[in-house]
Write an enzyme that holds these catalytic residues in place. Structure first.
Site, mmCIF file in Angstrom:
data_model
loop_
_atom_site.group_PDB
_atom_site.id
_atom_site.type_symbol
_atom_site.label_atom_id
_atom_site.label_comp_id
_atom_site.label_asym_id
_atom_site.label_seq_id
_atom_site.Cartn_x
_atom_site.Cartn_y
_atom_site.Cartn_z
ATOM 1 N NE ARG A 1 34.314 5.682 29.926
ATOM 2 C CZ ARG A 1 33.568 4.623 30.082
ATOM 3 N NH1 ARG A 1 32.359 4.731 30.572
ATOM 4 N NH2 ARG A 1 34.020 3.431 29.786
ATOM 5 C CE1 TYR B 1 29.658 15.262 18.272
ATOM 6 C CE2 TYR B 1 28.993 16.517 20.205
ATOM 7 C CZ TYR B 1 29.008 15.336 19.485
ATOM 8 O OH TYR B 1 28.401 14.220 19.980
ATOM 9 N NE ARG C 1 24.281 -6.829 17.726
ATOM 10 C CZ ARG C 1 24.538 -8.099 17.462
ATOM 11 N NH1 ARG C 1 23.660 -8.833 16.830
ATOM 12 N NH2 ARG C 1 25.678 -8.639 17.834
ATOM 13 C CB VAL D 1 25.332 -1.030 13.609
ATOM 14 C CG1 VAL D 1 25.284 -2.385 12.939
ATOM 15 C CG2 VAL D 1 26.310 -0.133 12.882
ATOM 16 C CB SER E 1 30.965 -1.379 12.116
ATOM 17 O OG SER E 1 29.896 -1.499 13.025
ATOM 18 C CG ASP F 1 28.284 -9.887 12.373
ATOM 19 O OD1 ASP F 1 27.407 -10.261 13.151
ATOM 20 O OD2 ASP F 1 28.653 -8.697 12.290
ATOM 21 N NE ARG G 1 31.835 -11.832 17.028
ATOM 22 C CZ ARG G 1 31.053 -10.870 17.479
ATOM 23 N NH1 ARG G 1 29.893 -10.613 16.888
ATOM 24 N NH2 ARG G 1 31.402 -10.167 18.538
ATOM 25 C CG HIS H 1 39.285 -15.099 0.980
ATOM 26 N ND1 HIS H 1 39.791 -13.911 1.462
ATOM 27 C CD2 HIS H 1 40.344 -15.819 0.561
ATOM 28 C CE1 HIS H 1 41.099 -13.909 1.327
ATOM 29 N NE2 HIS H 1 41.468 -15.054 0.794
ATOM 30 C CG HIS I 1 25.912 -6.193 13.632
ATOM 31 N ND1 HIS I 1 26.853 -7.175 13.753
ATOM 32 C CD2 HIS I 1 25.873 -5.565 14.831
ATOM 33 C CE1 HIS I 1 27.369 -7.141 14.969
ATOM 34 N NE2 HIS I 1 26.785 -6.187 15.650
#
Ligand SMILES: NC(=O)c1ccc[n+]([C@@H]2O[C@H](COP(=O)([O-])OP(=O)(O)OC[C@H]3O[C@@H](n4cnc5c(N)ncnc54)[C@H](O)[C@@H]3O)[C@@H](O)[C@H]2O)c1
Length: 319
Positions: A44, A69, A92, A126, A150, A155, A158, A175, A182
């Site tokens: 892949r 690696y 999550r 995360v 991350s 978010d 968004r 801003h 998350h």
């Protein structure tokens, strides 16, 4: 000038939906000179590398290849996007047990190659996995700032997009940030939100909108539910997280000292426990170089504390 003289190498571990969307955005943005693709499924990774490479004559000189690696030894950054995907209806935090072991193994393998890369975690949940990565990497000698997640960079984007649409303005001037987990306990920070320096409430009113509690609750819900809406339609999210990862990579590789809501060790900040979650972080060549402690509105501080507690509880599931 030889393009190799400013060589920047990134390894991506996990070439699924997110890894391949990120690799594509990274190639188009030309943020790195070497992009190494690593996956359990080598074919892949090879397929993605071939597909990307065929675009290089139209983009610019770069090395893109499937690797292992060992290729992380001289990587400036390693971005981890490997793991199980969030299924429709699955939270999550339910992904926790599944992905914690994978994340720890990957970090050990990356550091066994001998380098000192900045490690950027993306796999969900995360914040928990950023904590797992830190707990593996720091005893192996990596400074804590060189592990980040991350977090709510996506978010926050968004939230800014949603505000910009409501106001009818260029999103770049909006801003606003989302802090905390998350996930479901994240909080939109209204007290600091502004449009080109003008408090967001004033801009909303000037545009005929009333930023009352119901308006703000609806907007926060839209931001929180955004991933579910996408997953219910296309099965996964990939494109915007790929762009968000590029923004973080850009800050690190170009030592931009950008303030981004990445996930970092929160202990000692905002009265939070030993968890990783998103706070305003100064991001540069050493990863998270500082956390900006600045007062929040009392209800935001309380929401951040609740988010910290949610993550603290979910970390207990790993013990
Ligand atoms: N942080 C965010 O904002 C955000 C946004 C979207 C998705 N995600 C998360 O990113 C992760 C990946 O999502 P996806 O849609 O790309 O999943 P995917 O199933 O499409 O891809 C995962 C890839 O990881 C590989 N993999 C699994 N175990 C591995 C290992 N031990 N070593 C190397 N490779 C391994 C798989 O072979 C697969 O190619 C998920 O956890 C998802 O929830 C995070």
């Amino acid at each position: 000038m030889d393009y190799r003289c400013y060589a920047k190498k990134i390894a991506i571990v996990g070439m699924g939906n997110v890894g391949s969307a990120f690799a594509y955005a990274l190639m188009l943005r030309r943020l790195a000179t070497d992009i190494v693709l690593i996956d359990l499924d080598l074919r892949r990774a090879e397929g993605e590398a071939l597909d990307l490479r065929h675009g290089l004559p139209l983009v610019g000189p770069m090395e893109v290849y499937a690797g292992s690696y060992a290729d992380c030894a001289d990587a400036d950054m390693v971005v981890i996007t490997a793991g199980a995907n969030q299924k429709p209806g699955q939270t999550r935090l339910e992904l926790l047990q599944q992905n914690a072991g994978i994340a720890a193994d990957i970090v050990r393998n990356v550091l066994a190659a001998g380098g000192r890369p900045v490690i950027l975690m993306t796999t969900n949940p995360v914040d928990v996995l950023t904590r797992v990565a830190l707990d593996v990497a720091v005893p192996l000698g990596l400074p804590p700032g060189r592990v980040l997640g991350s977090g709510t960079v996506l978010d926050s984007s968004r939230f800014r997009h949603r505000l910009a649409k409501a106001i009818g303005a260029d999103p770049r001037g909006v801003h606003a940030s989302v802090l905390g987990e998350h996930g479901d306990s994240e909080l939109c920070v209204w007290s600091r939100a502004n449009v080109s320096g003008i408090p967001v409430d004033a801009v909303l009113r000037a545009r005929g909108l009333e930023p009352d509690a119901a308006f703000k609750a609806q907007m926060a819900d839209d931001v929180r539910r955004a991933a579910y809406e996408i997953i219910n339609r296309k099965g996964f999210t990939s494109t915007a997280i790929g762009v968000a990862l590029c923004r973080i990579v850009e800050a690190v590789l170009n030592d931009q000292k950008s303030i981004l809501t990445v996930s970092t060790d929160a202990e000692g900040h905002y009265g939070l426990p030993r968890v990783c979650l998103s706070l305003p972080c100064l991001v540069g060549a050493d990863g998270v170089e500082d956390v900006i402690d600045a007062p929040l509105a009392p209800e935001e501080q309380a929401a951040l504390a609740r988010s910290g507690q949610v993550l603290f509880e979910s970390l207990k599931n790993l013990l």
